[in-house]
Design a protein around this motif. Structure first.
Motif, mmCIF file in Angstrom:
data_model
loop_
_atom_site.group_PDB
_atom_site.id
_atom_site.type_symbol
_atom_site.label_atom_id
_atom_site.label_comp_id
_atom_site.label_asym_id
_atom_site.label_seq_id
_atom_site.Cartn_x
_atom_site.Cartn_y
_atom_site.Cartn_z
ATOM 1 N N VAL A 30 28.785 27.222 72.387
ATOM 2 C CA VAL A 30 28.499 25.818 72.693
ATOM 3 C C VAL A 30 28.727 24.956 71.462
ATOM 4 N N VAL A 31 28.198 25.391 70.313
ATOM 5 C CA VAL A 31 28.358 24.600 69.090
ATOM 6 C C VAL A 31 29.825 24.494 68.700
ATOM 7 N N ARG A 32 30.557 25.593 68.799
ATOM 8 C CA ARG A 32 31.989 25.557 68.465
ATOM 9 C C ARG A 32 32.731 24.586 69.385
ATOM 10 N N ALA A 33 32.388 24.627 70.662
ATOM 11 C CA ALA A 33 33.049 23.733 71.623
ATOM 12 C C ALA A 33 32.731 22.271 71.322
ATOM 13 N N LEU A 34 31.494 21.992 70.929
ATOM 14 C CA LEU A 34 31.114 20.617 70.618
ATOM 15 C C LEU A 34 31.869 20.086 69.412
ATOM 16 N N VAL A 35 32.100 20.940 68.424
ATOM 17 C CA VAL A 35 32.870 20.524 67.246
ATOM 18 C C VAL A 35 34.277 20.136 67.653
ATOM 19 N N HIS A 36 34.899 20.967 68.500
ATOM 20 C CA HIS A 36 36.261 20.661 68.957
ATOM 21 C C HIS A 36 36.279 19.407 69.826
ATOM 22 N N ARG A 37 35.275 19.274 70.668
ATOM 23 C CA ARG A 37 35.230 18.127 71.567
ATOM 24 C C ARG A 37 35.065 16.824 70.796
ATOM 25 N N ARG A 38 34.266 16.874 69.751
ATOM 26 C CA ARG A 38 34.068 15.678 68.929
ATOM 27 C C ARG A 38 35.368 15.242 68.276
ATOM 28 N N GLY A 39 36.180 16.204 67.854
ATOM 29 C CA GLY A 39 37.496 15.896 67.318
ATOM 30 C C GLY A 39 37.458 15.282 65.934
ATOM 31 N N ALA A 40 38.580 14.675 65.596
ATOM 32 C CA ALA A 40 38.783 14.205 64.235
ATOM 33 C C ALA A 40 38.139 12.857 63.954
ATOM 34 N N GLY A 41 37.802 12.096 64.967
ATOM 35 C CA GLY A 41 37.235 10.777 64.735
ATOM 36 C C GLY A 41 38.299 9.742 64.404
ATOM 37 N N LYS A 42 37.870 8.614 63.859
ATOM 38 C CA LYS A 42 38.792 7.522 63.579
ATOM 39 C C LYS A 42 39.683 7.834 62.386
ATOM 40 N N PRO A 43 40.962 7.446 62.451
ATOM 41 C CA PRO A 43 41.858 7.656 61.303
ATOM 42 C C PRO A 43 41.377 6.864 60.090
#
Length: 312
Positions: A30-43
């Motif tokens: 779950v934690v790993r998936a949340l990190v990927h889902r959050r993504g890179a954020g704003k450039p």
């Protein structure tokens, strides 16, 4: 640990932080998936970001104009069991822009699915790629630093030990934020009662146990698996180490810093009062975090671009 021990700027964020069920397979997923889902954020303006398909995967941050010919290899944290290079996108991009350096952030295989030496092998492969690609990146292979946060900082510390023993080009500096350096801390059951904020000793035991493939704190560990277990620290690159005074890793980081100094290695230890583990990552807009980041980047910039960067 009482909330009143935490710096007032950080208390609200600390109180909202959930406990991570890292001892469960589903919890790590779950934690790993949340990190990927959050993504890179704003450039971050002024920085180009590119993915590099090499090994476990790299992210390259290049300041507009190509940078000043120096570089940083960065290793993300996550207790050896969670985390992804993408979680540090803003940090790496801002570092690239402010210091005018190329930053390479590496992923690595996670435990317990991939115990030691998988993560270190992936990090070493990233170092080799950066060395081999230095010319095409416009980077001087003799002016590259290695850094990381938490478990990533522990990996970075082990990496510089391995690179030292291999020989050839050496890192110009090691830049370590609250490094996870010593599995023997996890074996101290008395620390369980302290209930450190953000990262406690129960989680620490899960991380080290998963990475080492057995109970932490045993009489022997494989070479380069636990940075603090290395007896001879002579000849390692200059180090900057930060840690909060209420961080679980405070004692082991102080000890490693002193051992580096005793071995003749230039080492700066920045201890932040009232700071729990990783505060500069989850509360970067607070004054206490901004101060730490400013001090840390000033030190790294001087090491990368100043006359003290020649390691000979």
């Amino acid at each position: 640990m009482k909330l009143t021990m935490v710096d007032p700027e950080l208390r609200r964020a600390v109180a909202r932080t959930p406990r991570l069920p890292l001892n469960r397979t589903w919890g790590r997923r779950v934690v790993r998936a949340l990190v990927h889902r959050r993504g890179a954020g704003k450039p971050v303006e002024g920085v180009e970001v590119a993915k590099v398909d090499h090994g476990a995967g790299l992210r390259l941050y290049t300041p507009v104009g190509g940078g000043s010919g120096v570089a940083l290899l960065w290793v993300h944290g996550g207790g050896y069991v969670i985390g992804d290079a993408v979680q540090d996108d803003a940090f790496c991009a801002v570092t690239a822009r402010e210091l005018d350096v190329a930053v390479v952030s590496t992923n690595y295989r996670l435990a317990p699915e991939h115990p030691f030496p998988a993560a270190l092998d992936d990090t070493f492969a990233a170092w080799q790629w950066l060395q081999q690609s230095a010319g095409s990146l416009g980077v001087d292979r003799d002016r590259i630093a290695v850094g990381g946060a938490s478990a990533g900082a522990g990996l970075a510390a082990c990496l510089v030990q391995r690179v030292h023993d291999v020989g050839d080009a050496q890192p110009v500096a090691q830049w370590l934020f609250a490094p996870m350096l010593d599995d023997r801390t996890a074996a101290r059951r008395d620390l369980d009662r302290v209930r450190h904020r953000i990262w406690n000793n129960a989680a620490n035991r899960v991380g080290w146990g998963a990475y080492l493939g057995g109970e932490p704190g045993g009489p022997r560990t494989p070479d380069y698996s636990v940075a603090a277990r290395r007896a001879d620290l002579r000849g390692l690159p200059p180090a900057w180490i930060s840690v909060g005074d209420i961080d679980l890793f405070a004692d082991e980081d102080r000890d490693y810093s002193q051992r580096l100094r005793d071995a003749g290695v230039d080492c700066v230890l920045d201890v932040v009062p009232g700071a729990p583990h990783g505060f500069e990552a989850w509360a970067p807009d607070t004054g206490v975090a901004r101060g730490l980041l400013q001090r840390s980047r000033a030190w790294l910039g001087a090491r990368l671009t100043g006359p003290g960067s020649d390691q000979g």
